[in-house]
Enzyme design. Structure first.
Site, PDB file in Angstrom:
ATOM      1  N   ASP A 205      -1.800 102.136-174.229  1.00  8.72           N
ATOM      2  CA  ASP A 205      -1.060 100.910-173.947  1.00  8.72           C
ATOM      3  C   ASP A 205       0.373 101.215-173.526  1.00  8.72           C
ATOM      4  OD1 ASP A 205      -0.074  98.059-174.331  1.00  8.72           O
ATOM      5  OD2 ASP A 205      -2.148  97.884-174.971  1.00  8.72           O
ATOM      6  N   ASN A 242       7.526  95.444-174.139  1.00 10.49           N
ATOM      7  CA  ASN A 242       6.596  96.499-174.548  1.00 10.49           C
ATOM      8  C   ASN A 242       6.298  96.457-176.041  1.00 10.49           C
ATOM      9  OD1 ASN A 242       6.263  97.910-171.918  1.00 10.49           O
ATOM     10  ND2 ASN A 242       8.477  98.093-172.141  1.00 10.49           N
ATOM     11  N   HIS A 244       3.200  95.357-176.956  1.00  8.45           N
ATOM     12  CA  HIS A 244       1.758  95.192-176.976  1.00  8.45           C
ATOM     13  C   HIS A 244       1.032  96.313-177.716  1.00  8.45           C
ATOM     14  CE1 HIS A 244      -2.190  94.798-174.742  1.00  8.45           C
ATOM     15  NE2 HIS A 244      -1.977  93.568-175.125  1.00  8.45           N
ATOM     16  N   GLY A 305      -6.646  95.974-168.350  1.00 10.52           N
ATOM     17  CA  GLY A 305      -7.633  96.173-167.297  1.00 10.52           C
ATOM     18  C   GLY A 305      -7.145  95.585-166.008  1.00 10.52           C
ATOM     19  N   SER A 418      -6.864  91.065-176.144  1.00 11.69           N
ATOM     20  CA  SER A 418      -6.042  92.198-176.551  1.00 11.69           C
ATOM     21  C   SER A 418      -6.082  92.411-178.046  1.00 11.69           C
ATOM     22  CB  SER A 418      -4.586  91.924-176.184  1.00 11.69           C
ATOM     23  OG  SER A 418      -4.314  92.412-174.917  1.00 11.69           O
TER      24      SER A 418
END
Ligand SMILES: *[C@@H]1O[C@H](CO)[C@@H](O)[C@H](O)[C@H]1NC(C)=O
Ligand SMILES: *[C@@H]1O[C@H](CO)[C@@H](O)[C@H](O)[C@H]1NC(C)=O
Ligand SMILES: *[C@@H]1O[C@H](CO)[C@@H](O)[C@H](O)[C@H]1NC(C)=O
Length: 947
Positions: A205, A242, A244, A305, A418
């Site tokens: 990630d 950022n 995630h 994706g 997610s």
């Protein structure tokens, strides 16, 4: 033993599948939106870091970071290298003796599968924890068990529930607070003592906050790296974008009982992160991430994706496909890495995960989502490759997932599929702790067998497959169940070897089949479970590779019916997909027929739901790939009796075979007269046995006699075990260079991740040899047979009637004179089109019509008489022989030159694009192949679609 030149590849019943599939890559970046962040991957013949740096230096480049997949290096041009110079550099690199391959990398668009909520989190948080406390059925397990803190049988420490972590009670999906009192039964797995010990998970990630107080103690540097900046530190760039990767990591491995946030599902597991989404994502970036430390990392979790915009078809490129393959073949000491994938967030755009080549990969477990009230969330994408579901977010202000945040603190607002993939990865980690011997396929078996559909049955779309399991395109086999999973995992015996049967549909004329307006076509295939080799009697994955071209791709619908009547919608209509090209050998996947007997009639139903009667296209091909086993994977599975056994020889022949067989362990000498059968013989025994019910105690065999692996004697079998091949009435051992074989020295699968040569007599290589890398002139095919990657001829993968333009990798129509071709113009025909002939000159030209003369009208006399006289001429006259020789020599030269130009550029395969569709005239039935402009029209339509 001499090698036979004609080899029947086990189970490939139809024509050989030597074509490399073109994988759509709609997400390849182009134009201004993608910064010029191109980089290059240099593959050396073998790993040598110093040499790599030296070669790069000689080419004004620099190597960054660690090599991946043995000898692939990331190389970057030093500043301000012009385009022209770059091209020279690449050519020079390609020619370098120590360089095996050079891949210029093009960034792709990859998106994280959460969505941004305006978090006024605090308010929401307070409300939801109130609700948790009030909810009935809360913490039944917690209260019941908090007294019994003791050791499980295996000496595992049992946690005391509830955990002290402040947000533990807000983890509704773990503490029985989904509507109806449901959760994913993780607490019961914890109470058996499982917490993911000695299991390593890597989150691919945007990085991981490795010093987060709720993660630091579980942080695993060996499962972490930074591919964006080519260093070891995966700490995310703290710019607000950022969070995630860290949030995903917290779901898996947040520490329990430490007064920080909530707890991870596998709170004793080791967690790492690969920072790879915070920069240009190319095939090599993905491959380097997916192949990181494959012998250390057990589970890779990916929550990203291709864009979920409802109009993209995109999947892994060649390097990523190789990384997956190496992972399942060599990873975890040969047991195979486990790849968990988020199914996608394009629900509101009617996207389908079937158009995402990562979720349709057989190597990934693709995970869908359900809301706290057991419904489909708005973002859910439907497809038959989703295997199971975990809970995740619903609408704004409804409960979402609790986890850690960047750079500190916690969030209750982690969202989307997610959030589902890491929960699945955590539950899988519990199962791996319960049984570390599980293979990647064992895990797929276990997840779908233990998933629980009951909480989700209120949603429409459930059906029952041929072995009685409930299936859904929304939820796969249901909600993951931690307790069931670890219980089954503990006692699970590794599944039998996977085999593949490939059935290629033979499309009768007209081929390709013209399509117009709204239509429904059925194509049926009769399947017998493979005539040759080991049969597939228990299905696992079912793939359909299909090529359809149509004026609006999103109006196409594909449905597959298995012989047992299971219906899988492989591709639902996607209203936003205005692509005018269709798809090319796209690998659709269904896991919904798992366990079924594949023998019988399969139907592929191809439909259009269009309202535009003028839309046109062509149906080209479909291939059915059946993966599965010859034996049941679990003793409780319903047995599918093998079909009519292979016809045997006469008794006499068999006796001779028996007595003359000496090269393997010599069977006991048999003199039937002396032996008395004890009765109740094994069903494979013929003429008695010296021990009841034992296949290795027969006097003679009904079908095949196979020598025993470790001792003298033989056993009777219906078909040969893996590692043996059939010769006459016996099964003989394969060469140790093979994993399985069709003849002693002719492998059908290779040990580990070796590649199988799948061409006859190529240079000094023969069909069926296993090699570490493909010899010069062949390319690795990781796509068309997923059980065994093969070396095949570099081939035109644009499909019949097209060829690839060497400069831009686009597929272009063949000249009208050709049915098949490998270049522009009639000289590059491989086969003349109807109404064209090539008998008198070396290329295809129009057949003469009435009254025309070959010489005057430059046409070809295609009459039967001409054929006869011509062949007479060419055989008798030395002049004609000379002409033919000359033609042949020049043609070979041209072919070589053309081949060189086509395949020089490895990356061309990524950028497959097509020229516009032939226009089909419904009234006349004619297809107009004459068009000049090939791309702009498509872009216009795409723009219209976005409005
Ligand atoms: C942990 O896993 C490694 C391999 O991944 C294995 O060698 C080792 O024995 C395991 N340790 C325990 C305590 O299970
Ligand atoms: C195609 O097959 C399906 C399933 O067998 C059936 O429901 C459908 O009516 C068929 N369609 C046509 C056009 O034959
Ligand atoms: C001529 O056509 C035949 C049949 O279509 C084909 O096999 C052959 O290769 C062609 N030869 C040339 C020189 O194009």
């Amino acid at each position: 033993m001499t090698r036979l030149s004609i080899v029947v590849l086990a189970c490939i019943s139809a024509a050989a599948i030597t074509v490399i599939n073109g994988i759509e890559h709609d997400s390849v970046c182009s134009g201004s939106e993608c910064a010029d962040s191109h980089h290059t991957v240099i593959k050396l013949v073998k790993r040598d870091d110093a040499l790599a740096r030296k070669i790069a230096d000689e080419h004004d480049m620099e190597i960054r970071g660690e090599p991946f997949m043995d000898s692939h290096y990331f190389a970057y041009h030093k500043d301000n290298t012009g385009r022209r110079r770059k091209r020279e550099v690449l050519q020079s690199l390609e020619a370098h003796p120590h360089v095996d391959a050079v891949h210029e990398q093009i960034p792709r668009r990859r998106v994280k599968r959460d969505y941004v909520v305006n978090d006024n989190e605090r308010v929401v948080a307070e409300e939801s924890s109130d609700r948790s406390r009030r909810a009935s059925g809360s913490s039944i397990v917690d209260q019941g068990i908090s007294k019994q803190r003791r050791q499980a049988g295996g000496g595992l420490e049992i946690p005391r529930l509830p955990f002290r972590d402040p947000l533990y009670n807000d983890q509704w999906y773990l503490v029985g607070n989904a509507v109806g009192g449901f959760d994913m039964n993780v607490r019961k797995a914890w109470l058996l003592g499982y917490a993911g010990r000695n299991v390593s998970i890597s989150i691919l990630d945007d990085g991981i906050q490795r010093d987060h107080p709720d993660l630091a103690a579980n942080y695993d540097p060996l499962a972490s790296t930074d591919i964006n900046d080519h260093d070891d530190d995966p700490t995310p760039q703290n710019n607000g974008d950022n969070k995630h990767g860290t949030r995903c990591a917290g779901e898996v491995a947040a520490i329990a009982n430490n007064n920080e946030c909530g707890v991870g599902v596998a709170f004793k597991s080791k967690i790492g992160g690969v920072r790879m989404l915070d920069g240009a994502v190319s095939d090599s970036v993905e491959a380097a991430s997916l192949s990181l430390n494959q012998n250390h990392i057990d589970i890779y979790s990916a929550s990203w994706g291709p864009e979920d915009d409802g109009k993209t078809f995109d999947g892994p490129g060649p390097l990523a496909r190789e990384a997956f393959y190496r992972g399942i073949k060599n990873g975890r000491g040969g047991k195979g890495n486990i790849f968990v994938w988020a199914s996608g967030n394009g629900g509101s755009r009617q996207d389908s995960c079937s158009a995402d080549g990562y979720t349709t990969s057989v190597y990934t477990l693709s995970i869908s989502s359900a809301t706290f009230d057991n419904h489909r969330p708005w973002y859910l994408e439907e497809c038959p490759s989703s295997i199971a579901t975990t809970y995740s977010s619903a609408n704004i202000n409804q409960p979402a997932i609790v986890t850690v945040d960047v750079p500190r603190g916690c969030t209750k607002m982690h969202t989307g599929t997610s959030a589902s993939a890491p929960l699945a990865a955590g539950i899988i980690a519990l199962a791996l702790e319960a049984n570390p011997a599980l293979t990647w396929r064992d895990m797929q078996h276990l997840v779908l067998r233990t998933a629980n559909p009951s909480p989700l049955l209120d949603n429409p779309g459930w059906s029952v497959n041929g072995v009685g399991r409930k299936i859904s395109n929304k939820f796969g086999y249901g909600l993951m169940d931690g307790h069931e999973l670890v219980k089954w995992a503990k006692d699970w015996r590794t599944v039998p070897e996977q085999h593949i049967c490939t059935y290629e549909y033979k499309l009768a004329a007209p081929n390709p089949r013209p399509l117009t307006g709204r239509f429904q076509l059925n194509f049926t295939l009769e399947v017998n479970g493979c005539e040759t080799g080991t049969p597939v009697l228990y299905l696992e994955h079912v793939q359909v590779h299909s090529t359809v071209r149509y004026g609006k791709r999103g109006d196409l619908k594909l449905t597959l019916f298995s012989p047992a009547g299971t219906r899988s919608v492989l591709l639902p209509p996607r209203p936003q997909d205005f692509n005018v090209n269709g798809f090319h050998k796209w690998p659709f996947l269904s896991v919904q027929m798992w366990g079924e007997d594949p023998r019988g009639t399969w139907v592929l139903m191809v439909e259009s739901v269009t309202t535009n009667a003028n839309l046109a296209g062509t149906f080209h091909d479909w291939t059915l790939l059946l993966y599965g086993t010859a034996d049941p994977a679990h003793p409780s599975d319903k047995v599918h009796p093998p079909g009519p056994p292979p016809t045997g020889q006469s008794i006499l022949g068999r006796m001779q075979q028996l007595t003359s067989q000496t090269e393997d362990a010599a069977p006991e000498a048999i003199s039937i007269g002396d032996l008395r059968s004890v009765g109740d013989c094994h069903e494979e025994c013929a003429a008695g046995c010296h021990e009841s019910h034992s296949a290795s105690a027969c006097f003679k065999c009904k079908h095949l006699q196979q020598s025993l692996r470790n001792r003298a004697g033989f056993k009777c079998v219906t078909y040969c075990d893996d590692g043996f091949f059939k010769e006459d009435d016996s099964c003989k051992k394969c060469s140790p260079l093979c994993h399985t074989c069709t003849k002693a020295e002719v492998c059908s699968t290779c040990p580990g991740a070796l590649l199988l040569i799948d061409v006859d007599h190529f240079a000094h290589w023969d069909h069926g040899q296993c090699v570490e890398k493909c010899p010069e002139g062949l390319v690795a095919d990781y796509e068309s047979n997923l059980i065994q990657a093969r070396c095949v001829l570099k081939e035109n993968f644009c499909g019949a009637g097209y060829f690839m333009l060497p400069n831009n990798g686009r597929c272009s129509n063949c000249d009208e004179a050709c049915e098949l071709c490998h270049g522009a113009g009639p000289i590059y025909c491989d086969k003349c089109a109807q109404g064209f002939g090539n008998r008198s000159v070396g290329y295809c030209r129009p057949c003469c019509s009435n009254g025309q003369k070959p010489i005057d009208d430059h046409c070809e006399d295609c009459s039967a008489a001409a054929i006869a006289s011509f062949s007479h001429l060419s055989h008798s006259s030395p002049f004609w022989s000379f002409v033919w020789l000359l033609l042949a020599v020049s043609l070979v030269g041209l072919v070589i030159a053309a081949g060189y130009f086509f395949f020089r550029d490895e990356r061309s395969r990524d950028g497959v694009e097509y020229t516009a569709l032939p226009r089909y005239n419904a009234a006349s039935g004619a297809i107009n192949l004459d068009f000049s402009d090939d791309s702009d029209s498509e872009d216009e339509i795409m723009k219209t679609g976005q409005i």
